[in-house]
Design an enzyme around this catalytic site. Structure first.
Site, PDB file in Angstrom:
ATOM      1  N   HIS A  68      38.862  33.981  36.284  1.00 34.27           N
ATOM      2  CA  HIS A  68      38.933  34.648  37.595  1.00 34.27           C
ATOM      3  C   HIS A  68      39.587  33.681  38.567  1.00 34.27           C
ATOM      4  O   HIS A  68      39.003  32.649  38.898  1.00 34.27           O
ATOM      5  CB  HIS A  68      37.526  35.044  38.067  1.00 34.27           C
ATOM      6  CG  HIS A  68      36.840  36.002  37.142  1.00 34.27           C
ATOM      7  ND1 HIS A  68      36.979  37.371  37.246  1.00 34.27           N
ATOM      8  CD2 HIS A  68      36.056  35.790  36.054  1.00 34.27           C
ATOM      9  CE1 HIS A  68      36.283  37.963  36.279  1.00 34.27           C
ATOM     10  NE2 HIS A  68      35.717  37.024  35.534  1.00 34.27           N
ATOM     11  N   ASN A 100      39.589  41.760  38.955  1.00 33.59           N
ATOM     12  CA  ASN A 100      38.666  42.106  40.044  1.00 33.59           C
ATOM     13  C   ASN A 100      38.961  41.319  41.322  1.00 33.59           C
ATOM     14  O   ASN A 100      38.118  40.610  41.857  1.00 33.59           O
ATOM     15  CB  ASN A 100      37.204  41.917  39.605  1.00 33.59           C
ATOM     16  CG  ASN A 100      36.895  40.514  39.126  1.00 33.59           C
ATOM     17  OD1 ASN A 100      37.792  39.745  38.784  1.00 33.59           O
ATOM     18  ND2 ASN A 100      35.626  40.162  39.111  1.00 33.59           N
ATOM     19  N   ASN A 284      26.848  36.424  34.452  1.00 32.80           N
ATOM     20  CA  ASN A 284      26.781  37.764  33.867  1.00 32.80           C
ATOM     21  C   ASN A 284      27.769  37.896  32.711  1.00 32.80           C
ATOM     22  O   ASN A 284      28.960  37.761  32.936  1.00 32.80           O
ATOM     23  CB  ASN A 284      27.099  38.809  34.943  1.00 32.80           C
ATOM     24  CG  ASN A 284      26.870  40.226  34.447  1.00 32.80           C
ATOM     25  OD1 ASN A 284      26.160  40.432  33.479  1.00 32.80           O
ATOM     26  ND2 ASN A 284      27.495  41.181  35.093  1.00 32.80           N
ATOM     27  N   ASP A 311      35.589  32.252  31.090  1.00 35.67           N
ATOM     28  CA  ASP A 311      35.062  33.149  32.129  1.00 35.67           C
ATOM     29  C   ASP A 311      34.885  32.350  33.422  1.00 35.67           C
ATOM     30  O   ASP A 311      33.901  32.522  34.148  1.00 35.67           O
ATOM     31  CB  ASP A 311      33.758  33.830  31.701  1.00 35.67           C
ATOM     32  CG  ASP A 311      33.407  35.005  32.619  1.00 35.67           C
ATOM     33  OD1 ASP A 311      34.200  35.323  33.529  1.00 35.67           O
ATOM     34  OD2 ASP A 311      32.331  35.603  32.428  1.00 35.67           O
TER      35      ASP A 311
HETATM   36 ZN   LIG Z   1      32.674  40.155  32.327  1.00 37.80          ZN
END
Ligand SMILES: [Zn+2]
Length: 434
Positions: A68, A100, A284, A311
């Site tokens: 991200h 996102n 998460n 992640d």
């Molecule tokens: Zn995810």
């Protein structure tokens, strides 16, 4: 462009079956020559920088299929510049950015923005992942074809599951046309609703709402069934549970097109990291139990889990310095990923060569990107690692804007010291002069 000769390092390139001392010459941003044997390449041209990598390891630049970068929209958490800088420090030369952002990367305009910004300001190659549905709202498929043309290499509503099974079915059907995987953030949103950590004894003691392992397992099973139905390519993100590993193992045996990744925190620590309401352990899917950690390691060992991704989810201090229920999910992962992963080799879970596979050519193959190997003519993407270097994780020294890590204070061994992306030195903690 700098010409660089890396001499006498221990080269491990699983795709070419190289695992020996040798030399690599980078010219014109590409791998010009690779050859096994000490002093097997020599140059007399003084314009070529020579790196003496004796007693160091030389790998293809790491490929992170799940990150991200927060830009556009959340630049106070991270930018493409700071995120890729942190990635380079972690030895990564290619990263995939999840959609996102704000706006969501659900159309080619946002994709093009990310690609352009990364070209201008990035310290590694950025391959965007496009959203499956418009606005990640789960209602209507996004313009997958246009995004693919603009540079997306996979599709995911990561951060959110695709709740509607029909939409997920259609996405998997389309994935066959685009030869890009559909990446599942496997979470039954009804089962996990309001949950902030793993459901179990500890969540009861702490008085926190739990997320049961079944929230992940059920969704993995649904998506596997849809992959079987459609013949589409499913990739399961951040596998954290024993049941999830088992389901993927069975699906692979049945010949279903499914691949999977996990992250360093799922094979390194358990839910105990959130004890004391430590929000840096809030992630998460949540950190699970020792049994799950062992199952994830077993899944890496038997290749049920193909790839290791970070992640990387950086957050502003204010998003973590608050009560546990309100804190954001995520770990800033780039700068500890390799050093945590190499523990798998020390623990006998993977050989070095198989670990490097899972951080280079396997994720590249899943995404059909031409990365993850040191083959001649390919991009000059290299990481040099000092396996003996020991250090203490100090999050305040992270290059990422996100200082959120549960590994602060950990002593780790094995550290990238030099990263080169397309022939350009993007991180240098070794020579200090390139
Ligand atoms: Zn995810």
């Amino acid at each position: 462009m700098t010409e660089i000769l890396i001499k006498n390092g221990h080269i491990t390139d699983p795709l070419q079956g190289i695992d020996a001392v040798g030399c690599v010459l980078i010219t014109g941003g590409k791998i010009g020559k690779i050859s096994v044997g000490a002093d097997s390449i020599n140059v007399s041209n003084p314009a070529i920088s020579v790196v003496n990598a004796t007693e160091l390891f030389v790998f293809p630049g790491f490929v992170d299929m799940h990150t991200h970068l927060r830009e556009p929209g959340f630049e106070y958490k991270e930018t493409i510049r700071t995120g890729t800088l942190a990635a380079a420090k972690g030895g990564f030369t290619s990263v995939c950015s999840m959609p996102n952002t704000k706006p969501v990367n659900d159309n080619e305009t946002v994709t093009e923005f990310i690609v352009r910004k990364a070209m201008m300001e990035g310290y590694c190659d950025v391959f965007p992942i496009g959203a499956i549905t418009k606005g990640q709202e789960g209602k209507e498929l996004a313009e997958m074809g246009m995004m693919k043309t603009a540079g997306c290499v996979g599709f995911s509503d990561d951060g959110k599951p695709v709740v509607n099974s029909l939409i997920m079915r259609r996405a998997l059907e389309y994935s066959k046309v685009f030869s890009s995987p559909v990446i599942s953030h496997a979470e039954d949103a009804f089962l996990s609703e309001g949950g902030v950590m793993n459901e179990g004894y500890l969540s009861t003691i702490l008085g926190l709402r739990g997320i049961p392992a079944e929230a992940e397992i059920i969704m993995i099973k649904r998506d596997i069934d849809l992959a079987a139905l459609t013949g589409g390519r499913l990739h399961v993100a951040h596998v954290s549970t024993a049941g999830g590993v088992r389901a993927i193992r069975e699906a692979k045996k049945d010949g279903i097109k499914v691949t999977a990744e996990t992250c360093p925190h799922y094979f390194s620590i358990t839910e105990d990291a959130v004890n004391g309401y430590n929000t840096n352990g809030k992630v998460n899917p949540p950190l699970r139990t020792q049994k799950d950690v062992e199952a994830v390691r077993e899944g890496l060992n038997d290749d049920t889990i193909d790839a290791i991704a970070t992640d990387h989810a950086p957050h502003h201090r204010d998003d973590k310095m608050c009560e546990f229920d309100r804190a954001a999910f995520g770990i800033s992962g780039f700068e500890t990923a390799f050093s945590l992963s190499i523990r798998l080799v020390h623990d006998g879970v993977l050989t070095l060569s198989r670990l490097i596979r899972k951080m280079t050519c396997e994720p590249a193959a899943i995404l059909s990107i031409d990365k993850g190997t040191l083959r001649e003519g390919g991009d000059g993407d290299i990481v040099v690692v000092d396996m003996e270097a020991t250090f203490t994780v100090e999050s305040e020294r992270f290059l990422s804007k996100g200082k959120n890590t549960p590994f602060s204070g950990w002593q780790l061994k094995g550290q990238p010291v030099l990263t080169i992306n397309r022939g350009r030195v993007t991180y240098d903690n070794f020579t200090g002069r390139l």
